[in-house]
Design a protein around this motif. Structure first.
Motif, PDB file in Angstrom:
ATOM      1  N   PHE A  15     -51.658 -12.427  22.207  1.00  0.00           N
ATOM      2  CA  PHE A  15     -50.551 -12.090  23.106  1.00  0.00           C
ATOM      3  C   PHE A  15     -49.227 -12.604  22.535  1.00  0.00           C
ATOM      4  O   PHE A  15     -48.206 -11.904  22.570  1.00  0.00           O
ATOM      5  CB  PHE A  15     -50.800 -12.699  24.484  1.00  0.00           C
ATOM      6  CG  PHE A  15     -49.769 -12.340  25.511  1.00  0.00           C
ATOM      7  CD1 PHE A  15     -49.856 -11.156  26.225  1.00  0.00           C
ATOM      8  CD2 PHE A  15     -48.695 -13.184  25.761  1.00  0.00           C
ATOM      9  CE1 PHE A  15     -48.897 -10.816  27.168  1.00  0.00           C
ATOM     10  CE2 PHE A  15     -47.735 -12.856  26.702  1.00  0.00           C
ATOM     11  CZ  PHE A  15     -47.834 -11.667  27.408  1.00  0.00           C
ATOM     12  N   CYS A  16     -49.239 -13.823  22.005  1.00  0.00           N
ATOM     13  CA  CYS A  16     -48.023 -14.395  21.413  1.00  0.00           C
ATOM     14  C   CYS A  16     -47.542 -13.559  20.227  1.00  0.00           C
ATOM     15  O   CYS A  16     -46.340 -13.316  20.071  1.00  0.00           O
ATOM     16  CB  CYS A  16     -48.280 -15.834  20.963  1.00  0.00           C
ATOM     17  SG  CYS A  16     -48.516 -17.010  22.307  1.00  0.00           S
ATOM     18  N   THR A  22     -42.349 -11.446  14.793  1.00  0.00           N
ATOM     19  CA  THR A  22     -41.718 -12.044  13.609  1.00  0.00           C
ATOM     20  C   THR A  22     -41.747 -13.570  13.650  1.00  0.00           C
ATOM     21  O   THR A  22     -41.298 -14.219  12.706  1.00  0.00           O
ATOM     22  CB  THR A  22     -40.258 -11.577  13.487  1.00  0.00           C
ATOM     23  OG1 THR A  22     -39.525 -11.986  14.654  1.00  0.00           O
ATOM     24  CG2 THR A  22     -40.184 -10.059  13.362  1.00  0.00           C
ATOM     25  N   GLY A  23     -42.254 -14.128  14.735  1.00  0.00           N
ATOM     26  CA  GLY A  23     -42.271 -15.579  14.874  1.00  0.00           C
ATOM     27  C   GLY A  23     -43.594 -16.177  14.419  1.00  0.00           C
ATOM     28  O   GLY A  23     -44.529 -15.473  14.041  1.00  0.00           O
ATOM     29  N   SER A  24     -43.670 -17.498  14.449  1.00  0.00           N
ATOM     30  CA  SER A  24     -44.906 -18.206  14.104  1.00  0.00           C
ATOM     31  C   SER A  24     -45.253 -19.151  15.252  1.00  0.00           C
ATOM     32  O   SER A  24     -44.367 -19.668  15.939  1.00  0.00           O
ATOM     33  CB  SER A  24     -44.748 -18.994  12.801  1.00  0.00           C
ATOM     34  OG  SER A  24     -43.702 -19.945  12.913  1.00  0.00           O
ATOM     35  N   MET A  50     -59.726 -28.973  19.144  1.00  0.00           N
ATOM     36  CA  MET A  50     -59.458 -27.675  18.513  1.00  0.00           C
ATOM     37  C   MET A  50     -58.128 -27.677  17.763  1.00  0.00           C
ATOM     38  O   MET A  50     -57.176 -28.367  18.147  1.00  0.00           O
ATOM     39  CB  MET A  50     -59.437 -26.569  19.575  1.00  0.00           C
ATOM     40  CG  MET A  50     -60.786 -26.301  20.208  1.00  0.00           C
ATOM     41  SD  MET A  50     -60.667 -24.985  21.457  1.00  0.00           S
ATOM     42  CE  MET A  50     -62.348 -24.990  22.086  1.00  0.00           C
ATOM     43  N   ASP A  51     -58.072 -26.877  16.705  1.00  0.00           N
ATOM     44  CA  ASP A  51     -56.826 -26.704  15.955  1.00  0.00           C
ATOM     45  C   ASP A  51     -55.783 -25.993  16.815  1.00  0.00           C
ATOM     46  O   ASP A  51     -56.116 -25.135  17.645  1.00  0.00           O
ATOM     47  CB  ASP A  51     -57.070 -25.875  14.691  1.00  0.00           C
ATOM     48  CG  ASP A  51     -57.940 -26.605  13.675  1.00  0.00           C
ATOM     49  OD1 ASP A  51     -58.061 -27.842  13.781  1.00  0.00           O
ATOM     50  OD2 ASP A  51     -58.500 -25.932  12.785  1.00  0.00           O
ATOM     51  N   ASP A  52     -54.523 -26.348  16.608  1.00  0.00           N
ATOM     52  CA  ASP A  52     -53.374 -25.699  17.253  1.00  0.00           C
ATOM     53  C   ASP A  52     -53.281 -25.974  18.750  1.00  0.00           C
ATOM     54  O   ASP A  52     -52.518 -25.302  19.455  1.00  0.00           O
ATOM     55  CB  ASP A  52     -53.389 -24.173  17.033  1.00  0.00           C
ATOM     56  CG  ASP A  52     -53.355 -23.794  15.567  1.00  0.00           C
ATOM     57  OD1 ASP A  52     -52.655 -24.482  14.803  1.00  0.00           O
ATOM     58  OD2 ASP A  52     -54.027 -22.819  15.182  1.00  0.00           O
ATOM     59  N   ILE A  53     -54.061 -26.939  19.257  1.00  0.00           N
ATOM     60  CA  ILE A  53     -54.073 -27.224  20.692  1.00  0.00           C
ATOM     61  C   ILE A  53     -53.569 -28.639  20.950  1.00  0.00           C
ATOM     62  O   ILE A  53     -53.980 -29.593  20.284  1.00  0.00           O
ATOM     63  CB  ILE A  53     -55.492 -27.086  21.288  1.00  0.00           C
ATOM     64  CG1 ILE A  53     -56.058 -25.700  21.010  1.00  0.00           C
ATOM     65  CG2 ILE A  53     -55.473 -27.365  22.788  1.00  0.00           C
ATOM     66  CD1 ILE A  53     -55.280 -24.566  21.615  1.00  0.00           C
ATOM     67  N   LYS A  54     -52.693 -28.763  21.932  1.00  0.00           N
ATOM     68  CA  LYS A  54     -52.258 -30.071  22.423  1.00  0.00           C
ATOM     69  C   LYS A  54     -52.710 -30.170  23.880  1.00  0.00           C
ATOM     70  O   LYS A  54     -52.213 -29.456  24.746  1.00  0.00           O
ATOM     71  CB  LYS A  54     -50.742 -30.200  22.336  1.00  0.00           C
ATOM     72  CG  LYS A  54     -50.172 -31.437  23.028  1.00  0.00           C
ATOM     73  CD  LYS A  54     -50.460 -32.707  22.267  1.00  0.00           C
ATOM     74  CE  LYS A  54     -49.616 -32.823  21.032  1.00  0.00           C
ATOM     75  NZ  LYS A  54     -49.796 -34.139  20.357  1.00  0.00           N
ATOM     76  N   GLN A  83     -34.865 -29.626  21.353  1.00  0.00           N
ATOM     77  CA  GLN A  83     -35.045 -29.964  19.942  1.00  0.00           C
ATOM     78  C   GLN A  83     -35.017 -28.731  19.035  1.00  0.00           C
ATOM     79  O   GLN A  83     -35.212 -28.848  17.823  1.00  0.00           O
ATOM     80  CB  GLN A  83     -36.382 -30.696  19.756  1.00  0.00           C
ATOM     81  CG  GLN A  83     -36.489 -32.029  20.472  1.00  0.00           C
ATOM     82  CD  GLN A  83     -35.561 -33.081  19.905  1.00  0.00           C
ATOM     83  OE1 GLN A  83     -35.122 -32.992  18.755  1.00  0.00           O
ATOM     84  NE2 GLN A  83     -35.245 -34.086  20.712  1.00  0.00           N
ATOM     85  N   ARG A  84     -34.794 -27.558  19.617  1.00  0.00           N
ATOM     86  CA  ARG A  84     -34.785 -26.292  18.868  1.00  0.00           C
ATOM     87  C   ARG A  84     -36.115 -26.053  18.156  1.00  0.00           C
ATOM     88  O   ARG A  84     -36.170 -25.437  17.084  1.00  0.00           O
ATOM     89  CB  ARG A  84     -33.642 -26.267  17.841  1.00  0.00           C
ATOM     90  CG  ARG A  84     -32.276 -26.587  18.408  1.00  0.00           C
ATOM     91  CD  ARG A  84     -31.809 -25.537  19.387  1.00  0.00           C
ATOM     92  NE  ARG A  84     -30.464 -25.825  19.896  1.00  0.00           N
ATOM     93  CZ  ARG A  84     -29.863 -25.156  20.873  1.00  0.00           C
ATOM     94  NH1 ARG A  84     -30.505 -24.157  21.456  1.00  0.00           N
ATOM     95  NH2 ARG A  84     -28.656 -25.476  21.280  1.00  0.00           N
ATOM     96  N   ALA A  85     -37.199 -26.543  18.760  1.00  0.00           N
ATOM     97  CA  ALA A  85     -38.526 -26.362  18.161  1.00  0.00           C
ATOM     98  C   ALA A  85     -39.106 -24.995  18.486  1.00  0.00           C
ATOM     99  O   ALA A  85     -40.041 -24.544  17.821  1.00  0.00           O
ATOM    100  CB  ALA A  85     -39.477 -27.456  18.649  1.00  0.00           C
ATOM    101  N   ILE A  86     -38.563 -24.340  19.512  1.00  0.00           N
ATOM    102  CA  ILE A  86     -39.074 -23.034  19.930  1.00  0.00           C
ATOM    103  C   ILE A  86     -37.905 -22.093  20.212  1.00  0.00           C
ATOM    104  O   ILE A  86     -36.808 -22.524  20.578  1.00  0.00           O
ATOM    105  CB  ILE A  86     -39.954 -23.138  21.199  1.00  0.00           C
ATOM    106  CG1 ILE A  86     -39.191 -23.841  22.334  1.00  0.00           C
ATOM    107  CG2 ILE A  86     -41.256 -23.861  20.894  1.00  0.00           C
ATOM    108  CD1 ILE A  86     -39.926 -23.867  23.660  1.00  0.00           C
ATOM    109  N   SER A  87     -38.167 -20.802  20.021  1.00  0.00           N
ATOM    110  CA  SER A  87     -37.187 -19.781  20.402  1.00  0.00           C
ATOM    111  C   SER A  87     -37.758 -18.863  21.477  1.00  0.00           C
ATOM    112  O   SER A  87     -37.014 -18.204  22.197  1.00  0.00           O
ATOM    113  CB  SER A  87     -36.775 -18.949  19.179  1.00  0.00           C
ATOM    114  OG  SER A  87     -37.911 -18.317  18.607  1.00  0.00           O
ATOM    115  N   GLU A  88     -39.099 -18.826  21.567  1.00  0.00           N
ATOM    116  CA  GLU A  88     -39.772 -18.036  22.594  1.00  0.00           C
ATOM    117  C   GLU A  88     -40.997 -18.816  23.063  1.00  0.00           C
ATOM    118  O   GLU A  88     -41.623 -19.541  22.280  1.00  0.00           O
ATOM    119  CB  GLU A  88     -40.202 -16.666  22.060  1.00  0.00           C
ATOM    120  CG  GLU A  88     -39.042 -15.834  21.546  1.00  0.00           C
ATOM    121  CD  GLU A  88     -39.433 -14.389  21.279  1.00  0.00           C
ATOM    122  OE1 GLU A  88     -39.512 -14.048  20.091  1.00  0.00           O
ATOM    123  OE2 GLU A  88     -39.661 -13.644  22.243  1.00  0.00           O
ATOM    124  N   VAL A  89     -41.335 -18.656  24.332  1.00  0.00           N
ATOM    125  CA  VAL A  89     -42.489 -19.356  24.881  1.00  0.00           C
ATOM    126  C   VAL A  89     -43.261 -18.421  25.801  1.00  0.00           C
ATOM    127  O   VAL A  89     -42.663 -17.624  26.536  1.00  0.00           O
ATOM    128  CB  VAL A  89     -42.063 -20.639  25.644  1.00  0.00           C
ATOM    129  CG1 VAL A  89     -41.171 -20.299  26.829  1.00  0.00           C
ATOM    130  CG2 VAL A  89     -43.278 -21.424  26.118  1.00  0.00           C
TER     131      VAL A  89
END
Length: 253
Positions: A15-16, A22-24, A50-54, A83-89
């Motif tokens: 979905f992301c 174009t994002g990561s 799991m990887d990629d999970i917080k 912190q400009r860590a994200i542009s979309e959520v």
């Protein structure tokens, strides 16, 4: 209900990618609750590994209510945006209390995609939906990829036949008589577990002992129903030992 965390994560990642081609992916934040002083459940331990999970944990109060999760979501939204860590959520939630986090994140230039389960309008705050930049729903076919009904094991019925000349006298079972029922209850319970449950239990056992909390209550309740009374402490120990043996048998088989 049985939830496959890995399948949910796969759907979220897909979905992301569709929403931000174009994002990561930075990471997926998974929010849950835990009783103060308690160990993480088998499912929580598996998810945290799991990887990629917080994994972010609020707490569960004495009434079984989950508290503090909304404030964690709001804090993470604001800090990541600041912190400009994200542009979309992508936000899978419906609670009005997280709307302030959405507003502030948007003030930092973040686009918020609100995701719900059909029919989302019945479970999501209307003002939260209005605040989001886009809204989407997972339909039944998508949800069935990661959520399923557990099979419910029905207790066996015993029929007693009596001759016309004699009254049927119910037998009184002793603790020794119940030992076979307790073993059978453990076998039946483990037989109904799904593969994802067994994997979660194995991960739980790496750092903990005993039956994971989310299984222990159901195991005790189903066994008490089989023997028509509450279990003694010694019987609980036997039951939990049988549970471990049966899980190991299934994993080895």
């Amino acid at each position: 209900m049985s939830l496959s965390a890995r399948s949910v994560i796969e759907e979220l990642k897909a979905f992301c990618s569709a929403k931000a081609p174009t994002g990561s992916l930075l990471r997926i934040y998974w929010y849950n609750g835990i009783r103060p002083g308690a160990a993480m459940s088998a499912d929580q331990t598996a998810i945290a590994d799991m990887d990629d999970i917080k994994l972010r944990l609020g707490f569960i109060n004495g009434q079984g209510q989950q508290k503090g999760v909304d404030s964690l979501i709001v804090t993470d939204l604001i800090e990541l945006a600041r912190q400009r860590a994200i542009s979309e959520v992508v936000l899978l939630s419906g609670d009005e209390d997280v709307r302030v986090g959405v507003q502030i994140a948007q003030n930092y230039g973040v686009r918020v995609h609100l995701l719900g389960i059909h029919p989302a309008r019945g479970s999501q705050s209307p003002t939260l939906r209005q605040e989001a930049d886009t809204t989407s729903e997972w339909d039944k076919l998508t949800v069935e990829k990661f959520l399923s009904l557990r099979s419910v094991h029905q207790p066996a019925m015993t029929a007693i036949a009596a001759s016309p000349a004699k009254a049927a006298v119910p037998a009184v079972e002793t603790a020794d008589d119940d030992s076979g029922l307790i073993t059978a209850a453990a076998c039946s319970f483990v037989a109904d577990l799904q593969e994802a449950d067994l994997q979660a239990i194995e991960i739980f056992w790496k750092d903990n002992r005993g039956v994971p909390p989310e299984f222990d209550g159901r195991l005790l309740a189903q066994t008490a129903e089989k023997i028509s009374r509450r279990l003694e402490k010694a019987e609980m120990r036997v039951l939990r030992s049988r549970f471990r043996e049966e899980v190991l048998k299934r994993r080895e088989g």
